[in-house]
Write an enzyme that holds these catalytic residues in place. Sequence first.
Site, PDB file in Angstrom:
ATOM      1  N   ASP A 128       0.813  -1.225   0.000  1.00 29.09           N
ATOM      2  CA  ASP A 128       0.000   0.000   0.000  1.00 29.09           C
ATOM      3  C   ASP A 128       0.847   1.275   0.000  1.00 29.09           C
ATOM      4  O   ASP A 128       0.336   2.351  -0.332  1.00 29.09           O
ATOM      5  CB  ASP A 128      -0.929   0.028   1.222  1.00 29.09           C
ATOM      6  CG  ASP A 128      -1.845  -1.182   1.286  1.00 29.09           C
ATOM      7  OD1 ASP A 128      -2.054  -1.814   0.244  1.00 29.09           O
ATOM      8  OD2 ASP A 128      -2.351  -1.489   2.383  1.00 29.09           O
ATOM      9  N   ARG A 270     -16.843  -3.410 -18.362  1.00 26.00           N
ATOM     10  CA  ARG A 270     -16.408  -4.660 -17.718  1.00 26.00           C
ATOM     11  C   ARG A 270     -15.501  -4.334 -16.536  1.00 26.00           C
ATOM     12  O   ARG A 270     -14.921  -3.255 -16.468  1.00 26.00           O
ATOM     13  CB  ARG A 270     -15.629  -5.533 -18.694  1.00 26.00           C
ATOM     14  CG  ARG A 270     -16.451  -6.062 -19.849  1.00 26.00           C
ATOM     15  CD  ARG A 270     -17.362  -7.198 -19.385  1.00 26.00           C
ATOM     16  NE  ARG A 270     -17.950  -7.890 -20.509  1.00 26.00           N
ATOM     17  CZ  ARG A 270     -19.078  -7.542 -21.111  1.00 26.00           C
ATOM     18  NH1 ARG A 270     -19.751  -6.479 -20.701  1.00 26.00           N
ATOM     19  NH2 ARG A 270     -19.542  -8.248 -22.127  1.00 26.00           N
ATOM     20  N   ARG A 279      -0.082  -9.050  -4.683  1.00 28.51           N
ATOM     21  CA  ARG A 279       0.794  -9.338  -3.541  1.00 28.51           C
ATOM     22  C   ARG A 279       1.651 -10.575  -3.746  1.00 28.51           C
ATOM     23  O   ARG A 279       2.549 -10.844  -2.945  1.00 28.51           O
ATOM     24  CB  ARG A 279      -0.054  -9.549  -2.287  1.00 28.51           C
ATOM     25  CG  ARG A 279      -0.586  -8.293  -1.702  1.00 28.51           C
ATOM     26  CD  ARG A 279      -0.669  -8.280  -0.200  1.00 28.51           C
ATOM     27  NE  ARG A 279      -0.972  -9.517   0.454  1.00 28.51           N
ATOM     28  CZ  ARG A 279      -2.028  -9.697   1.274  1.00 28.51           C
ATOM     29  NH1 ARG A 279      -2.888  -8.725   1.462  1.00 28.51           N
ATOM     30  NH2 ARG A 279      -2.191 -10.826   1.891  1.00 28.51           N
TER      31      ARG A 279
HETATM   32  O1  F6P Z   1      -2.413  -4.030   3.401  1.00 32.33           O
HETATM   33  C1  F6P Z   1      -2.190  -4.820   2.285  1.00 32.33           C
HETATM   34  C2  F6P Z   1      -3.484  -5.290   1.695  1.00 32.33           C
HETATM   35  O2  F6P Z   1      -3.189  -6.068   0.566  1.00 32.33           O
HETATM   36  C3  F6P Z   1      -4.492  -4.188   1.368  1.00 32.33           C
HETATM   37  O3  F6P Z   1      -4.174  -3.532   0.166  1.00 32.33           O
HETATM   38  C4  F6P Z   1      -5.778  -4.984   1.332  1.00 32.33           C
HETATM   39  O4  F6P Z   1      -6.900  -4.185   1.615  1.00 32.33           O
HETATM   40  C5  F6P Z   1      -5.576  -5.994   2.418  1.00 32.33           C
HETATM   41  O5  F6P Z   1      -4.184  -6.126   2.601  1.00 32.33           O
HETATM   42  C6  F6P Z   1      -6.163  -7.355   2.102  1.00 32.33           C
HETATM   43  O6  F6P Z   1      -5.988  -8.168   3.218  1.00 32.33           O
HETATM   44  P1  F6P Z   1      -6.211  -9.735   3.231  1.00 32.33           P
HETATM   45  O7  F6P Z   1      -5.016 -10.380   2.600  1.00 32.33           O
HETATM   46  O8  F6P Z   1      -6.323 -10.060   4.682  1.00 32.33           O
HETATM   47  O9  F6P Z   1      -7.446 -10.035   2.431  1.00 32.33           O
END
Ligand code: F6P
Length: 346
Positions: A128, A270, A279
Amino acid sequence: MKQVGILTGGGDCPGLNAVIRAVTRRSLDRGSGVVGIREGWRGLVDGRFLPLGPREISGILPRGGTILGTTRTNPFRLEGGVERVLATMEDAGLDALVAIGGEDTLGVAARLHTEHDFPVVGVPKTIDNDLAATDYTFGFDTAVSVATEAIDRLHTTAESHNRVMVVEVMGRHTGWIAVVSGIAGGADVILVPEHPVTVEAACAEIRRRHARGKDFSIVVVSEGYELQAEGTEARFVEQGGLDAFGHVRLGGVGHVLAAEIERLTGYETRVTVLGHVQRGGTPTARDRVLATRFGLRAADLVHEGHFGRMAALHGDTIVDVSLAEATAELKTVPLELYEVARAFFG
Ligand code: F6P
């Protein structure tokens, strides 16, 4: 000989293993022993470890995720949690801890240090990029690369079908990923929590593009954008449920937004929600280098006994800042950067 613990807490991100490698390598070189703590603060509550040596850190530099595992455990919210963390440190003979995390994990570290004189040093991670006191966190560059590639790919299919493509990216309550990947990918509208734009204004930009002969548009929306329509209250789109730090699970604003855009403009629309793809996987070279530099500094801070500090990036220099300062507030997208994006809207 010092015994140094390392933990990774909160959401994972690419580059965590690069930090673990750097902290371990530097600590071993300085004659300390290193112990990995499994699954964030949970491992210090339950006493679960993974001793780290040259073998364990071999080959992990390019690997995404974390070899230690991670959870969103908050010892301050568990009955007797903090006492167990303190007792585990003592029982395991740990002299210091390197906590690698975002605002939540480091917020726990800061509180433990302030309230219990806990010997901890922080390393800032999060896709983030919303941690104050550091210009960048590692993981962000990788997430931006993934989002930018997705936007590039969506461009070609949007153009073929004359469609509006809405791309929802992560970022929680800040729009760093949306703005930076949106600029890099040439988005036509970018919606973020910090600089609210109404749905009607977004549709006006899309219509303006069509009037210029561009029959397709890319709209990037940050998951934390509060849906704003003229004459109505702004509202979050969330999935319900709170985590141990009291955060709602975001996600889904892209779908609501796309339906509104289609209804108001009549253009076929869409949605792509990038989610955890942002991630996962291998860190970019930039994230590997930043993570490595942070890890070395954290190990040095531990060795010098400078606790309650966090490694940080200022310009291109690695510095250290107070953990309390770093976790006091979120770093939001400045208007100047959003204006760069806005210059290409419509
Ligand atoms: O803080 C990192 C993050 O990927 C945010 O961007 C997102 O809202 C959150 O974590 C998602 O969390 P989780 O992996 O618990 O669904």
